[in-house]
Scaffold this motif. Structure first.
Motif, short mmCIF file in Angstrom:
data_model
loop_
_atom_site.label_atom_id
_atom_site.label_comp_id
_atom_site.label_asym_id
_atom_site.label_seq_id
_atom_site.Cartn_x
_atom_site.Cartn_y
_atom_site.Cartn_z
N ILE A 1 -9.39 -1.44 -3.00
CA ILE A 1 -8.93 -0.45 -1.60
C ILE A 1 -10.02 0.74 -1.75
N ILE B 1 1.04 -1.21 -0.03
CA ILE B 1 0.03 0.00 0.07
C ILE B 1 1.07 1.27 0.22
N THR C 1 -8.39 -3.46 2.05
CA THR C 1 -7.91 -3.92 1.25
C THR C 1 -8.40 -5.24 0.64
#
Length: 511
Positions: A222, A197, A233
């Motif tokens: 996401i 991420i 997520t």
């Protein structure tokens, strides 16, 4: 439904299919901020705006330039604009009230998802996630696009594992997975093919932090919760992960720039250290038995529930977890694959889209708790004989009545001021929010119009003929009917019908 008579132990999540919407083949859906309007993108390139209160079509946005399927729809913050991405590589921004196109932008790749900038009531920037390139920031006014980084520079590339998504022309690896703005739009959170991420400052196009996921698999979805405190997520390892946002909701970019990493570390390790101060893993959700993939997971409006649709073909199942990680409900729908899913912003209602293009509305099967009407109310399972008290029906003295009444009847009651809803605490009350669209009567079909014209012409002929109006009494050119009876016999003598006397205004128009 009156919330005070609902049993709190039932759980505030939907249970049954209440209704379904049908119009063409719908592919994707999105609620406005208040949940009063539902936008649905269709396979023919049109966007339908449903009035969710009446379950009727409030507006149909038809684009003559687009005949490809819609891939995503997104509302602006106050609901005046809708952004539509289509399979013909186009991004179209619509004015909802007028039904006119504001801008239309063509991309190099098909956008799978597009999200408007949430920090403005009239946004001109959007975040697009194309099919075969990195996420990009698109200026809808100029059409310019800025690619966002989807990987961090590796200090030792010789030992790095090969990326799963390499472009043959030597450009950097990309992630055609997902990206989203944070609550106020100053940061972009992107997932890449390595299961990382990335927190990106899209203005300077720099990666400021990185959070690796435990699975290391491609991140497919996401999304932030409505209040911005949690990040969800969905990865290819069949796991939905919830992260708690440690940054402040406002000025998150400023706070992120103020974080310092340890010296003596390379760039990747520094970004990981900063990332650990931005997000922390909160929960993981998965089906340990079937190990199924998930489709369109999201939060409930208040962030207390997490839902995910089954990605199996021919299966319309919706899994509901509480935020503690417990599976509380599995909703089973028709034998149709699920392609999109969204939770109502305010009410415990889930809306899902099937592969056949139908939109199903899941609602709660309420059981009313009648004992909530009065504290001494008792529900009986069967009839019981009641013995009244001796003084139960005695008259109450006036002195006791005076003690009980403490309400000043002369006080003014405010029926104008609207209490601020905690679910919309960030709303700017000076900005007019579009909650409903005015009803516009639909024109009649051509066949019905022809019938109406034919009947009106017959009425004109009958008014101009000698019957049923008398030719004798026509002062100043106006026909006056002196018939004593309004009934006339049918030619077939089957029934009698009543004729209306024409008004003087109608006769003036005919003359």
């Amino acid at each position: 439904m009156n919330a005070s008579i609902i049993d709190p132990l039932q759980g505030d999540f939907p249970e049954v299919i209440e209704e379904y919407l049908e119009h063409g083949v719908m592919k994707c859906i999105a609620f406005n901020r208040r949940g009063t309007l539902l936008a649905a993108g269709c396979s023919d390139g049109n966007c339908i705006i449903w009035d969710f209160e009446t379950r009727g079509i409030a507006k149909e946005l038809r684009d003559k330039d687009c005949v490809a399927a819609i891939t995503s729809v997104c509302w602006s913050k106050y609901g005046h604009r809708v952004l539509v991405s289509a399979a013909d590589k186009s991004l179209t921004l619509w004015d909802v009230v007028s039904g006119e196109k504001i801008t239309r932008t063509m991309l190099q790749q098909t956008p799978l998802q597009a999200r408007l900038y949430p920090g403005s009531s009239t946004p001109s920037l959007c975040l697009a996630c194309p099919l075969s390139s990195a996420p990009m920031i698109v200026d809808l006014n100029t059409g310019s696009a800025t690619m966002l980084p989807v990987s961090i520079p590796d200090s030792n590339p010789g030992f790095a594992p090969p990326s799963r998504n390499k472009i043959s022309d030597g450009t950097p690896p990309f992630s055609p997975t997902a990206a989203c703005f944070n609550k106020y739009g100053d940061l972009v959170y992107a997932g890449n093919s390595k299961g990382e991420i990335l927190l990106i400052d899209y203005k300077s196009v720099q990666v400021l932090a990185m959070v690796p996921t435990s699975g290391g698999s491609v991140i497919k979805n996401i999304v932030f919760s409505r209040n911005g405190q949690y990040l969800l997520t969905n990865s290819n390892d069949r796991t939905i992960r919830i992260y708690e946002n440690l940054l402040p909701l406002k000025d998150g970019l400023k706070a992120l720039n103020g974080l310092t990493a340890l010296d003596g570390l390379d760039d990747a390790e520094k970004l990981k250290v900063v990332g650990s101060k931005c997000l922390t893993l909160f929960r993981e959700f998965q089906d340990t038995i079937t190990k199924m993939h998930w489709k369109a997971p999201c939060f409930s409006g208040d962030g207390e529930w997490v839902i995910g649709g089954s990605a199996s073909k021919g299966e319309h199942k919706i899994y509901i977890w509480d935020r503690a990680g417990h599976l509380v409900k599995i909703l089973e729908g028709p034998k149709e694959a699920l392609i999109d899913l969204v939770w109502h912003p305010v009410h415990p209602i889930v809306v899902s889209v099937s592969l056949t293009g139908l939109v199903y509305i899941w609602a709660k099967d309420y059981t009313e708790n009648w004992s909530a009407f009065a504290p001494d109310f008792k529900e009986l399972e069967e009839n019981e004989e009641y013995i009244e008290r001796e003084d139960e029906f005695d008259l109450i003295p006036e002195t006791e009545k005076a003690k009980e009444s403490n309400v000043n009847e002369d006080d003014e009651v405010d029926i104008v001021t609207v209490d601020k809803d905690s679910a919309f605490s960030d709303s700017d009350m000076s900005q007019e929010e579009l909650c409903f669209l005015p009803a516009i009567p639909l024109p009649d079909a051509p066949e019905q119009q022809d019938k109406c014209l034919e009947s009106s012409s017959k009425l004109v002929e009958s008014n101009n003929s000698g019957s049923p109006l008398s030719e004798e009494g026509r002062p100043n050119g106006r026909a006056m009917n002196h018939a004593s009876s309004p009934l006339e016999e049918d030619p077939g003598a089957t029934r009698l019908k009543r004729k209306r006397k024409p008004s003087e205004k109608w006769l003036d128009l005919q003359l």
